[in-house]
Motif scaffolding. Structure first.
Motif, short mmCIF file in Angstrom:
data_model
loop_
_atom_site.label_atom_id
_atom_site.label_comp_id
_atom_site.label_asym_id
_atom_site.label_seq_id
_atom_site.Cartn_x
_atom_site.Cartn_y
_atom_site.Cartn_z
N PHE A 70 -3.29 -5.88 -11.59
CA PHE A 70 -4.06 -4.65 -11.42
C PHE A 70 -5.31 -4.71 -12.29
N THR A 71 -6.40 -4.16 -11.76
CA THR A 71 -7.65 -4.09 -12.52
C THR A 71 -8.28 -2.72 -12.36
N ILE A 72 -8.64 -2.13 -13.48
CA ILE A 72 -9.31 -0.84 -13.46
C ILE A 72 -10.80 -1.06 -13.67
N SER A 73 -11.61 -0.27 -12.97
CA SER A 73 -13.06 -0.38 -13.11
C SER A 73 -13.67 0.97 -12.78
N ARG A 74 -14.96 1.08 -13.06
CA ARG A 74 -15.61 2.35 -12.75
C ARG A 74 -17.03 2.12 -12.25
N ASP A 75 -17.46 3.06 -11.44
CA ASP A 75 -18.84 3.07 -10.96
C ASP A 75 -19.43 4.42 -11.39
N GLY A 76 -20.20 4.38 -12.46
CA GLY A 76 -20.74 5.62 -13.01
C GLY A 76 -21.61 6.37 -12.05
N ALA A 77 -22.40 5.66 -11.28
CA ALA A 77 -23.31 6.31 -10.34
C ALA A 77 -22.56 7.09 -9.27
N LYS A 78 -21.36 6.63 -8.97
CA LYS A 78 -20.57 7.29 -7.93
C LYS A 78 -19.50 8.21 -8.52
N ASN A 79 -19.47 8.30 -9.88
CA ASN A 79 -18.43 9.12 -10.51
C ASN A 79 -17.05 8.77 -9.98
N THR A 80 -16.78 7.48 -9.93
CA THR A 80 -15.54 6.99 -9.35
C THR A 80 -14.92 5.94 -10.25
N VAL A 81 -13.60 6.00 -10.37
CA VAL A 81 -12.82 4.98 -11.07
C VAL A 81 -11.87 4.37 -10.06
N TYR A 82 -11.79 3.06 -10.10
CA TYR A 82 -10.96 2.33 -9.14
C TYR A 82 -9.76 1.68 -9.83
N LEU A 83 -8.72 1.51 -9.05
CA LEU A 83 -7.60 0.69 -9.49
C LEU A 83 -7.34 -0.32 -8.38
N GLN A 84 -7.75 -1.55 -8.63
CA GLN A 84 -7.52 -2.63 -7.68
C GLN A 84 -6.13 -3.20 -7.93
N MET A 85 -5.32 -3.19 -6.90
CA MET A 85 -3.94 -3.64 -7.03
C MET A 85 -3.72 -4.83 -6.10
N ASN A 86 -3.42 -5.96 -6.68
CA ASN A 86 -3.18 -7.19 -5.91
C ASN A 86 -1.73 -7.62 -6.04
N SER A 87 -1.33 -8.49 -5.13
CA SER A 87 0.03 -9.06 -5.15
C SER A 87 1.08 -7.96 -5.33
N LEU A 88 0.97 -6.94 -4.50
CA LEU A 88 1.86 -5.79 -4.65
C LEU A 88 3.31 -6.16 -4.40
N LYS A 89 4.18 -5.50 -5.14
CA LYS A 89 5.62 -5.73 -5.06
C LYS A 89 6.31 -4.43 -4.69
N PRO A 90 7.50 -4.52 -4.14
CA PRO A 90 8.23 -3.28 -3.81
C PRO A 90 8.40 -2.36 -5.03
N GLU A 91 8.53 -2.93 -6.21
CA GLU A 91 8.69 -2.11 -7.41
C GLU A 91 7.41 -1.41 -7.83
N ASP A 92 6.30 -1.68 -7.15
CA ASP A 92 5.06 -0.93 -7.39
C ASP A 92 5.04 0.38 -6.61
N THR A 93 6.03 0.57 -5.76
CA THR A 93 6.10 1.80 -4.99
C THR A 93 6.23 3.00 -5.91
N ALA A 94 5.31 3.95 -5.74
CA ALA A 94 5.27 5.12 -6.62
C ALA A 94 4.16 6.06 -6.16
N VAL A 95 4.15 7.23 -6.74
CA VAL A 95 2.97 8.10 -6.63
C VAL A 95 2.05 7.74 -7.78
N TYR A 96 0.81 7.48 -7.46
CA TYR A 96 -0.18 7.09 -8.46
C TYR A 96 -1.09 8.29 -8.74
N TYR A 97 -1.21 8.58 -10.03
CA TYR A 97 -2.00 9.72 -10.47
C TYR A 97 -3.21 9.26 -11.27
#
Length: 121
Positions: A70-97
């Protein structure tokens, strides 16, 4: 308040990728974090990023469940924060806040409603 709003969740297969987004008013000015909560389990810290761009992950605090995937990043101009999630596993299943630190003290005090991520074949 910022009123963060998450998007980008969904149903994916193991090994797939997803990118979550968090948007909110003046989000670029604040520290923003991603947390997740699986059914029947406590909410856990996934990653956070300061307004200066310094990031931390759960493995920095002893939880290496998303390390290197997982990688977190932000784009200030867009007022947005991203969470890039790769190689997802069943145990990553959840509600993300998405949560924001809006006051001095470092406490995440403004929370979004969450977005469901389900990893299943």
């Amino acid at each position: 308040q910022v009123h963060p709003v998450e998007s980008g969740g969904g149903l994916v297969q193991p090994g797939d990728s997803l990118r979550l987004s968090c948007t909110g008013r003046d989000l670029s000015k604040y520290t923003v974090g991603w947390f997740r909560q699986a059914t029947g389990k406590e909410r856990k810290y996934v990653a956070g990023i300061s307004w200066t761009g310094v990031s931390t992950y759960g493995d920095d605090f002893g939880d290496d469940s998303v390390k290197g995937r997982f990688t977190i990043s932000r784009d200030g101009a867009k007022n947005t924060v991203y969470l890039q999630m790769n190689s997802l596993k069943p145990e990553d299943t959840a509600v993300y806040y998405c949560a924001v630190v809006t006051k001095p003290g470092g406490v995440y005090d403004d929370w979004g409603q969450g977005t469901q991520v389900t990893v299943s074949s």
